[in-house]
Scaffold this motif. Structure first.
Motif, PDB file in Angstrom:
ATOM      1  N   ARG A  44       0.851  -1.193   0.000  1.00  0.00           N
ATOM      2  CA  ARG A  44       0.000   0.000   0.000  1.00  0.00           C
ATOM      3  C   ARG A  44       0.886   1.241   0.000  1.00  0.00           C
ATOM      4  N   PRO A  45       0.456   2.295  -0.683  1.00  0.00           N
ATOM      5  CA  PRO A  45       1.297   3.497  -0.724  1.00  0.00           C
ATOM      6  C   PRO A  45       1.537   4.062   0.687  1.00  0.00           C
ATOM      7  N   GLU A  46       2.791   4.419   0.943  1.00  0.00           N
ATOM      8  CA  GLU A  46       3.109   5.051   2.235  1.00  0.00           C
ATOM      9  C   GLU A  46       2.879   6.551   2.158  1.00  0.00           C
ATOM     10  N   SER A  47       2.966   7.085   0.936  1.00  0.00           N
ATOM     11  CA  SER A  47       2.819   8.533   0.760  1.00  0.00           C
ATOM     12  C   SER A  47       1.367   8.941   0.933  1.00  0.00           C
ATOM     13  N   ASN A  48       1.204  10.209   1.226  1.00  0.00           N
ATOM     14  CA  ASN A  48      -0.144  10.759   1.191  1.00  0.00           C
ATOM     15  C   ASN A  48      -0.470  11.042  -0.276  1.00  0.00           C
ATOM     16  N   LEU A  49      -1.492  10.390  -0.788  1.00  0.00           N
ATOM     17  CA  LEU A  49      -1.854  10.551  -2.198  1.00  0.00           C
ATOM     18  C   LEU A  49      -3.183  11.275  -2.317  1.00  0.00           C
ATOM     19  N   LYS A  50      -3.221  12.210  -3.232  1.00  0.00           N
ATOM     20  CA  LYS A  50      -4.454  12.983  -3.406  1.00  0.00           C
ATOM     21  C   LYS A  50      -4.612  13.365  -4.877  1.00  0.00           C
ATOM     22  N   ALA A  51      -5.866  13.397  -5.335  1.00  0.00           N
ATOM     23  CA  ALA A  51      -6.149  13.901  -6.691  1.00  0.00           C
ATOM     24  C   ALA A  51      -6.894  15.220  -6.549  1.00  0.00           C
ATOM     25  N   GLN A  76      -7.365   3.993   7.936  1.00  0.00           N
ATOM     26  CA  GLN A  76      -6.587   3.509   6.781  1.00  0.00           C
ATOM     27  C   GLN A  76      -6.241   4.655   5.828  1.00  0.00           C
ATOM     28  N   ASN A  77      -7.069   5.693   5.835  1.00  0.00           N
ATOM     29  CA  ASN A  77      -6.824   6.805   4.933  1.00  0.00           C
ATOM     30  C   ASN A  77      -6.118   7.986   5.588  1.00  0.00           C
ATOM     31  N   LEU A  78      -6.027   7.954   6.921  1.00  0.00           N
ATOM     32  CA  LEU A  78      -5.272   9.021   7.576  1.00  0.00           C
ATOM     33  C   LEU A  78      -3.803   8.839   7.259  1.00  0.00           C
ATOM     34  N   ASN A  79      -3.139   9.927   7.043  1.00  0.00           N
ATOM     35  CA  ASN A  79      -1.720   9.842   6.702  1.00  0.00           C
ATOM     36  C   ASN A  79      -0.952  10.843   7.553  1.00  0.00           C
ATOM     37  N   TYR A 120       1.501  12.576   6.886  1.00  0.00           N
ATOM     38  CA  TYR A 120       2.107  13.720   6.194  1.00  0.00           C
ATOM     39  C   TYR A 120       1.085  14.731   5.670  1.00  0.00           C
ATOM     40  N   GLU A 121      -0.176  14.544   5.983  1.00  0.00           N
ATOM     41  CA  GLU A 121      -1.195  15.505   5.555  1.00  0.00           C
ATOM     42  C   GLU A 121      -2.152  15.724   6.718  1.00  0.00           C
ATOM     43  N   LYS A 122      -2.296  16.946   7.120  1.00  0.00           N
ATOM     44  CA  LYS A 122      -3.213  17.220   8.216  1.00  0.00           C
ATOM     45  C   LYS A 122      -4.625  17.241   7.654  1.00  0.00           C
ATOM     46  N   ASN A 123      -5.427  16.261   8.019  1.00  0.00           N
ATOM     47  CA  ASN A 123      -6.785  16.221   7.506  1.00  0.00           C
ATOM     48  C   ASN A 123      -7.759  16.538   8.627  1.00  0.00           C
ATOM     49  N   LYS A 124      -7.999  17.816   8.734  1.00  0.00           N
ATOM     50  CA  LYS A 124      -8.819  18.320   9.842  1.00  0.00           C
ATOM     51  C   LYS A 124     -10.219  17.701   9.821  1.00  0.00           C
ATOM     52  N   GLN A 125     -10.811  17.642   8.609  1.00  0.00           N
ATOM     53  CA  GLN A 125     -12.190  17.171   8.512  1.00  0.00           C
ATOM     54  C   GLN A 125     -12.320  15.717   8.973  1.00  0.00           C
ATOM     55  N   LEU A 126     -11.356  14.878   8.593  1.00  0.00           N
ATOM     56  CA  LEU A 126     -11.418  13.473   9.012  1.00  0.00           C
ATOM     57  C   LEU A 126     -11.228  13.346  10.521  1.00  0.00           C
ATOM     58  N   GLU A 127     -10.393  14.181  11.068  1.00  0.00           N
ATOM     59  CA  GLU A 127     -10.187  14.118  12.518  1.00  0.00           C
ATOM     60  C   GLU A 127     -11.428  14.594  13.279  1.00  0.00           C
TER      61      GLU A 127
END
Lengths: 297, 224
Positions: A115-122, B190-193, B195-202
């Motif tokens: 699974r990708p470790e990076s944060n991926l976004k479109a 699973q979608n939290l990462n 390296y990106e602050k995702n305020k809405q998901l939190e």
């Protein structure tokens, strides 16, 4: 005993939130962005369907006759090589089937891929003709739609939806993604599961089914009918006395406004009614709420 | 080997020398040159040329006669200078034209190269890649997992000691909702990462935790 349980659970929740706050640390991440763009001629009856995940979608209708799009794939990771490798796993396809133009992005993993470790976004920036019907399916992310004049169909999970200046046949289904909108007109159907709804300047035929949501409708005008069926929700309407009300409230807090006069219960009535006798020509606001609060301003 | 070699040698030395008359050689030469020539000429075919050839020969002869009758003039040195200048001007003009042509071709080639580059850039722009960096606050997303399993284990134990309550429709409904919320929470995690602050998901996770908290409290209340 109950007080003790309450204290334990509250302390647990507080500790969880505090520990999350303390766990933050700064780092530098490499950001790799891949950009695609394109344009397709539009003819009457042609619709656009966008299927995406982890996407930030900005869609705006305009007076032109082409569908224009720019797609950005963004990968973030402290290691540049890792970000580049993960970005390659993000795929997209577009094609035409009958009268439908499809655009889709997805993450493709081969047999030995992790699974990708990076944060991926479109990130999509799309312009469509005003009369182009639009369908969006998105999981995780954000959807922003402006100025469409035909059918708008959105199904999303964990994605916020923001609408402005929309008319036509609007159908929204959202799970864990708040919906907000201004200047909405037409036949509007919303299914919300733990998604708050906040609309201003709304008119037409409105049908809302909600579960565990805060629903706020302001500046309601030119209403054909409003139906709200909700449970465990907080409903707030700025509607006034120019409507016939049907109030089917169960385990719900409701403070009746001073101007509201409830009709005498008729045979077979299962809900309280207002203005049905005095103003039978008024449009109907029908509220069915199980557990929650209801407020009319 | 010759046996009487010396006899032969002596005899040859005693032989007399003779030289022909001068006229004899000339006659022989004359006969040699004339006889084959006459023989060859006699064998040649006689061909009459067309009339127009004779006309052309006649015209050329007349022209040569007229040219020989023309007066000759010697021009001044200035005239030669002018001629020289005009010749140089022509050369310059030709040189300019040549230069212009070369420049035109070069410009056209440059345009083609530029257009090619532009098209390549355009096509690359459709899949253009850019690099940058950001300073972000990383988060330990695993902290959202805290104690979930402990709560579920605790509920299981309580239900073991109070099975009747846990079989009620109300309790089962709450269990179902709790499972649903846990599943949705897992999907978000699973979608939290980091390296990106995702305020809405939190915020959504917080709402889920609050709802779960209410559910757990309600379930415990039913049991106790």
């Amino acid at each position: 005993m109950k007080k003790a349980i309450h204290k334990i659970t509250s302390a647990y929740l507080l500790l969880t939130i505090l520990s999350i706050g303390l766990a933050c640390a700064q780092t530098t991440v490499q950001v790799i962005t891949k950009t695609f763009d394109g344009e397709k001629a539009w003819t009457g009856g042609m619709r656009l369907e966008l299927n995406s995940e982890n996407a930030e979608i900005h869609c705006e209708a305009y007076t032109g006759k082409t569908i224009q799009y720019e797609v950005q794939f963004v990968a973030k990771h402290p290691e540049k090589n890792r970000a580049e490798a993960d970005l390659k796993k993000m795929k997209w396809i577009s094609g035409k089937q009958g009268k439908t133009l499809f655009i889709r992005n997805y993450i493709e993993l081969s047999q030995n891929d992790t699974r990708p470790e990076s944060n991926l976004k479109a990130i999509y920036h799309i312009k469509i003709p005003e009369s182009c019907p639009l369908t969006i399916n998105n999981y995780f992310g954000e959807i922003i739609v402006k100025n469409t004049r035909n059918t708008l169909n959105i199904k999303s999970e964990f994605a916020t939806i923001t609408l402005s200046n929309i008319s036509g046949n609007i159908e929204l289904e959202s799970k864990f993604g708040d919906i907000s909108g201004t200047a909405l007109e037409g036949t509007i159907k919303i299914i919300s599961n733990r998604s708050d709804i906040d609309f201003t300047n709304i008119s037409g035929l409105i049908d809302i089914e909600a579960s565990v949501a805060k629903i706020s409708l302001e500046q309601i005008h030119d209403l054909t009918r409003l139906n709200i069926t909700a449970k465990k929700s907080e409903i707030s309407l700025t509607s006034g006395n120019d409507y016939r009300y049907i109030l089917g409230l169960e385990k719900a807090d409701f403070k009746k406004p001073d101007w509201m006069k409830l009709d005498s219960p008729q045979q077979n009535d299962v809900a309280q009614k207002s203005n049905f006798i005095a103003h039978p020509q008024y449009p109907i606001i029908d509220i069915k709420l199980t557990v929650g609060t209801f407020q009319i301003k | 080997m010759e046996k009487n070699r010396h006899i032969l040698k002596d005899a040859l030395q005693h032989l007399q020398n003779f030289s022909p008359k001068q006229g004899a050689w000339e006659e022989i030469q004359k006969d040699l040159s004339e006889a084959p020539l006459k023989e060859a000429v006699s064998k040649l075919k006689s061909i009459s040329p067309p009339e127009q050839i004779w006309d052309a020969i006649s015209d050329e002869k007349a022209k040569q006669e007229k040219l020989s009758q023309l007066k000759t003039y010697t021009p001044d040195a200035e005239i030669w200078d002018q001629i020289d200048k005009s010749l140089n001007a022509d050369a310059k003009k030709k040189s300019f034209i040549r230069t212009f042509r070369i420049t035109s071709w070069a410009a056209a080639a440059a345009m083609l190269i530029l257009m090619g580059c532009f098209l390549i850039i355009q096509s690359k722009q459709t899949g253009n890649i850019s690099y940058s960096f950001e300073i972000v606050e990383t988060e330990n997303v695993n902290l959202w997992q805290n104690d979930d399993s402990e709560i579920m284990e605790a509920l299981k134990e309580i239900c073991t000691s109070n099975p009747l309550v846990c079989e009620t429709p109300g309790f089962k409904q709450k269990q179902k909702e709790l499972r649903f919320l846990n599943e949705q929470k897992d999907r978000i995690l699973q979608n939290l990462n980091s390296y990106e602050k995702n305020k809405q998901l939190e915020i959504t996770l917080t709402k889920i935790e609050l709802e779960k908290n209410d559910l757990v409290k309600a379930m415990i209340s039913e049991i106790l």
